[in-house]
Structure formats: structure tokens, C-alpha cells
Design a protein around this motif. Structure first.
Motif, PDB file in Angstrom:
ATOM      1  N   PHE A  12       0.841  -1.200   0.000  1.00 30.75           N
ATOM      2  CA  PHE A  12       0.000   0.000   0.000  1.00 30.75           C
ATOM      3  C   PHE A  12       0.877   1.252   0.000  1.00 30.75           C
ATOM      4  O   PHE A  12       2.087   1.183   0.281  1.00 30.75           O
ATOM      5  N   ASP A  14       1.283   3.601   1.947  1.00 28.31           N
ATOM      6  CA  ASP A  14       2.006   3.969   3.174  1.00 28.31           C
ATOM      7  C   ASP A  14       3.171   3.013   3.464  1.00 28.31           C
ATOM      8  O   ASP A  14       3.800   3.098   4.513  1.00 28.31           O
ATOM      9  N   THR A  16       2.951  -0.364   3.712  1.00 30.84           N
ATOM     10  CA  THR A  16       2.565  -1.665   4.275  1.00 30.84           C
ATOM     11  C   THR A  16       2.590  -2.744   3.200  1.00 30.84           C
ATOM     12  O   THR A  16       1.937  -2.614   2.161  1.00 30.84           O
ATOM     13  N   ALA A  18       1.154  -5.886   2.392  1.00 28.62           N
ATOM     14  CA  ALA A  18       0.041  -6.709   2.873  1.00 28.62           C
ATOM     15  C   ALA A  18       0.145  -8.138   2.380  1.00 28.62           C
ATOM     16  O   ALA A  18      -0.261  -9.079   3.068  1.00 28.62           O
ATOM     17  N   SER A  37      -5.499 -14.876  10.957  1.00 30.79           N
ATOM     18  CA  SER A  37      -5.792 -13.844  11.948  1.00 30.79           C
ATOM     19  C   SER A  37      -5.893 -12.485  11.283  1.00 30.79           C
ATOM     20  O   SER A  37      -5.507 -12.314  10.122  1.00 30.79           O
ATOM     21  N   SER A  38      -6.368 -11.553  12.086  1.00 33.21           N
ATOM     22  CA  SER A  38      -6.570 -10.189  11.597  1.00 33.21           C
ATOM     23  C   SER A  38      -5.276  -9.626  11.009  1.00 33.21           C
ATOM     24  O   SER A  38      -4.202  -9.778  11.588  1.00 33.21           O
ATOM     25  N   GLY A  39      -5.411  -9.005   9.854  1.00 32.42           N
ATOM     26  CA  GLY A  39      -4.274  -8.315   9.255  1.00 32.42           C
ATOM     27  C   GLY A  39      -3.348  -9.177   8.424  1.00 32.42           C
ATOM     28  O   GLY A  39      -2.330  -8.709   7.925  1.00 32.42           O
ATOM     29  N   CYS A  40      -3.709 -10.460   8.203  1.00 32.95           N
ATOM     30  CA  CYS A  40      -2.804 -11.324   7.442  1.00 32.95           C
ATOM     31  C   CYS A  40      -2.956 -11.148   5.935  1.00 32.95           C
ATOM     32  O   CYS A  40      -2.202 -11.759   5.169  1.00 32.95           O
ATOM     33  N   GLY A  41      -3.914 -10.356   5.511  1.00 30.82           N
ATOM     34  CA  GLY A  41      -4.009 -10.049   4.079  1.00 30.82           C
ATOM     35  C   GLY A  41      -5.187 -10.678   3.360  1.00 30.82           C
ATOM     36  O   GLY A  41      -5.289 -10.604   2.131  1.00 30.82           O
ATOM     37  N   LYS A  42      -6.122 -11.269   4.100  1.00 32.68           N
ATOM     38  CA  LYS A  42      -7.256 -11.974   3.480  1.00 32.68           C
ATOM     39  C   LYS A  42      -8.097 -11.051   2.603  1.00 32.68           C
ATOM     40  O   LYS A  42      -8.394 -11.355   1.447  1.00 32.68           O
ATOM     41  N   THR A  43      -8.491  -9.926   3.195  1.00 32.19           N
ATOM     42  CA  THR A  43      -9.363  -9.007   2.452  1.00 32.19           C
ATOM     43  C   THR A  43      -8.642  -8.428   1.243  1.00 32.19           C
ATOM     44  O   THR A  43      -9.228  -8.293   0.161  1.00 32.19           O
ATOM     45  N   THR A  44      -7.390  -8.121   1.415  1.00 34.06           N
ATOM     46  CA  THR A  44      -6.608  -7.598   0.292  1.00 34.06           C
ATOM     47  C   THR A  44      -6.596  -8.610  -0.845  1.00 34.06           C
ATOM     48  O   THR A  44      -6.804  -8.259  -2.015  1.00 34.06           O
ATOM     49  N   GLU A 162     -15.864 -12.406   5.253  1.00 31.17           N
ATOM     50  CA  GLU A 162     -16.400 -12.538   6.624  1.00 31.17           C
ATOM     51  C   GLU A 162     -17.892 -12.234   6.657  1.00 31.17           C
ATOM     52  O   GLU A 162     -18.335 -11.423   7.479  1.00 31.17           O
TER      53      GLU A 162
END
Ligand SMILES: Nc1ncnc2c1ncn2[C@@H]1O[C@H](COP(=O)(O)OP(=O)(O)OP(=O)(O)O)[C@@H](O)[C@H]1O
Length: 293
Positions: A12, A14, A16, A18, A37-44, A162
Motif C-alpha cells: 500500500f 504507506d 505496508t 500486505a 488472523s486479523s491483518g494477514c491479508g485476506k481481504t486484500t 467474513e
């Protein structure tokens, strides 16, 4: 329609990172679950399939064609997308929410309304709810409308981010069963994101366990992962070494069965055609846990 990630990275603006060098083939007409877990890149990862997010490097192919060559808006409208908290437009009636994409695609108002009403049937909602506004529905009903909207353009691919995270466990179980039924009936390629490993094992034909940065810790069928967690991270994530659920695979008459610590069948380990039969009428999540192969 199959989806292939070829060495996909996303950094990204900034800085990051992802997702890094992600490689995965998602077979057509089955459910692949990305879990982590949260932040591991699933949504991306999910959003890169319909170009809501573009990769920094690498490519994504749908049936062999690089989606970088597809106009993003047209691509997006050809792929169903269901998000957490349904993402419904609050000022539009249920029926108009479901008809949004067909209308954008130029389908007439009457035709898209008729189709939207059919879709309410498909997702198990009474047509009398069609003229309500989203806030006049329960959370579970709103999620069903979200699924109907995702299916409205009759997409071959359905992305689900989700979708059942915010509903209570009983409704969630119902929605999971419906998802299995829908996938079987409609024969879509479903990519499903969750942080819940039980949900992943219940729904996934292929389960992909992710670590931070979209690193694949392990992928396989639920039976394969449970029978042989690839490393300590996976073992802990699936709870196999904690006695938490103590899910494990046992062999019964030569067939793999997923059972909990009390020996009760706990998950669906059947191949796609038998999905519906793997669910009990009582609504218990996938109580018949046999794997037929
Ligand atoms: N637009 C953005 N700008 C900067 N960083 C982002 C952006 N979107 C996501 N990220 C970062 O990328 C990483 C992966 O985020 P992503 O939303 O894909 O994770 P996730 O596994 O879906 O998490 P969750 O389960 O919490 O939704 C995180 O570190 C997140 O903070």
C-alpha cells in the motif's frame, strides 16, 4: 471459473506490505476459504480478484486471462461480492438493494425487480420483506439480502468477506448451511474469507491458512490439514494441539472422518457433490463428517 494468483504482491501507499509473492490456484465450482488472523491479508487478496485493489506486482488470472486487461468496473459487476455487515444501502428497500447491479448493467426496472424477488426465494427470505428497509430486518436477514445481492448478476465467481462474522452462532450456522446449499445448487466458484477455522473447515473444499503478509502456512482439504498440520503455527491455529476442540481425523472403515474430542463427527469432509447430504436437518453444523474418497 478458476482463479490463479501468480506471484502477487501488494504494497500500500504507506509502505505496508500486505501480501508478498502469493501463489494460489482456486479451482472452479468449489469453495476455497482463506483463513487467518486479523491483518494477514485476506481481504486484500479477495479484493484483488475484482480489482477493488490492484496488485503492486504479479498477476491474477481468471480462466487463464489476466484481469489487469479487464476494465475494473465491468469486472467488478461480473463478480459477486458479499461483505461483513451486509453492506446494504440503508436508504434503499431490500428489493432495490438486491437489484442494484442488474440495474447498473442496464436491466429494466421490472425485470430486475422480478429477478430480485426470485433471489429472495433463493436465499430463503420471504418476499414480504422486499419493500422493507435494511434496518427493519434482523442481522441474519440482512446478511441473506447481502448474499442475494451478490448473486444478482448471476456471477460465476462469488467473493465472501467474513459475511457471517456479525451474527449470532445459531443464525451463523444456518447461513453456513445455506452457503453450502447455494454453492451446490448454483455451482459457483466461491472464495470465502474468515478468521474462524471451524467455519473454514465446515465450508472449504480447499482451506488456505494464512500467516501475516499473505504467507501460506498450509493449504489442502480439511482432512489433509487436520491429519498432518504442516508446522506448529498450523497445529496451534487449528487447535489440534491444545485440546481446545481437539478436532482430529479418524479412519472408519477406510474413510476419514473428522471428529471432536468426544468422538462426535464435527466437520464436513465430503467432496463437493455430497455437500448437502453432509448436513443434518437439525441444523447442527455438518454433523456427518465423512470423506468419501
Ligand atoms: N488501504 C490500506 N492502506 C494501508 N494499509 C492497508 C490498507 N488496507 C489494508 N492494509 C494493511 O494490509 C494488511 C492486510 O490487511 P487486510 O485487510 O487484507 O487483512 P485481513 O486479513 O483481511 O484482516 P481482518 O481480518 O482484520 O479484516 C494489514 O496490515 C492492513 O493494515
Amino acid at each position: 471459473m478458476s482463479i490463479e494468483f501468480r506471484s502477487v504482491s501488494k504494497r500500500f501507499d504507506d509502505g505496508t506490505l500486505a501480501v508478498e509473492n502469493f501463489e494460489l490456484t482456486i479451482p472452479s465450482r468449489s469453495i476455497t476459504v482463506l483463513v487467518g488472523s486479523s491483518g494477514c491479508g485476506k481481504t486484500t487478496l479477495l479484493r484483488m480478484v475484482n480489482r477493488m485493489v490492484d496488485p503492486t506486482s504479479g498477476s491474477i488470472l481468471i480462466d487463464g486471462d489476466d484481469i489487469a486487461n479487464r476494465p475494473p468496473v465491468a469486472l467488478r459487476r461480473s463478480i459477486g461480492y458479499v461483505m461483513q455487515n451486509s453492506g446494504l444501502l440503508p436508504h434503499r428497500k431490500v428489493v432495490d438493494n438486491v437489484a442494484t447491479v442488474p440495474r447498473l448493467n442496464g436491466v429494466s426496472k421490472s425485470e430486475s425487480r422480478a429477478r430480485a424477488l426470485e433471489l429472495l426465494d433463493t436465499v430463503g427470505l420471504d418476499r414480504s420483506l422486499a419493500d422493507r428497509y435494511p434496518n427493519q430486518l434482523s442481522g441474519g436477514q440482512q446478511q441473506r439480502v447481502g448474499v442475494a445481492r451478490g448473486l444478482a448478476a448471476d456471477p460465476n465467481i462469488l467473493l465472501m468477506d467474513e459475511p457471517f462474522g456479525a451474527v449470532d452462532p445459531i443464525v451463523r450456522t444456518e447461513l453456513q448451511r445455506e452457503t453450502l446449499r447455494l454453492q451446490r445448487d448454483l455451482d459457483k466458484t466461491v472464495v470465502f474469507v474468515t478468521h474462524d477455522i471451524d467455519e473454514a473447515f465446515l465450508l472449504g473444499d480447499q482451506v488456505v491458512i494464512l500467516q501475516k503478509g499473505g504467507i501460506i502456512a498450509q493449504k489442502g482439504t480439511p482432512a489433509e490439514i487436520l491429519a498432518a498440520p504442516a508446522n506448529d503455527f498450523v497445529a496451534e491455529f487449528v487447535g489440534a494441539d491444545r485440546g481446545k476442540r481437539a478436532l482430529h481425523v479418524v479412519s472408519v472403515d477406510g474413510r476419514d472422518v473428522l471428529v471432536d474430542s468426544d468422538g462426535r463427527p464435527a466437520g464436513r469432509l465430503v467432496p463437493a457433490p455430497d455437500k448437502a447430504e453432509a448436513l443434518t436437518a437439525s441444523g447442527a453444523p455438518a454433523a456427518q463428517g465423512e470423506r468419501a474418497s
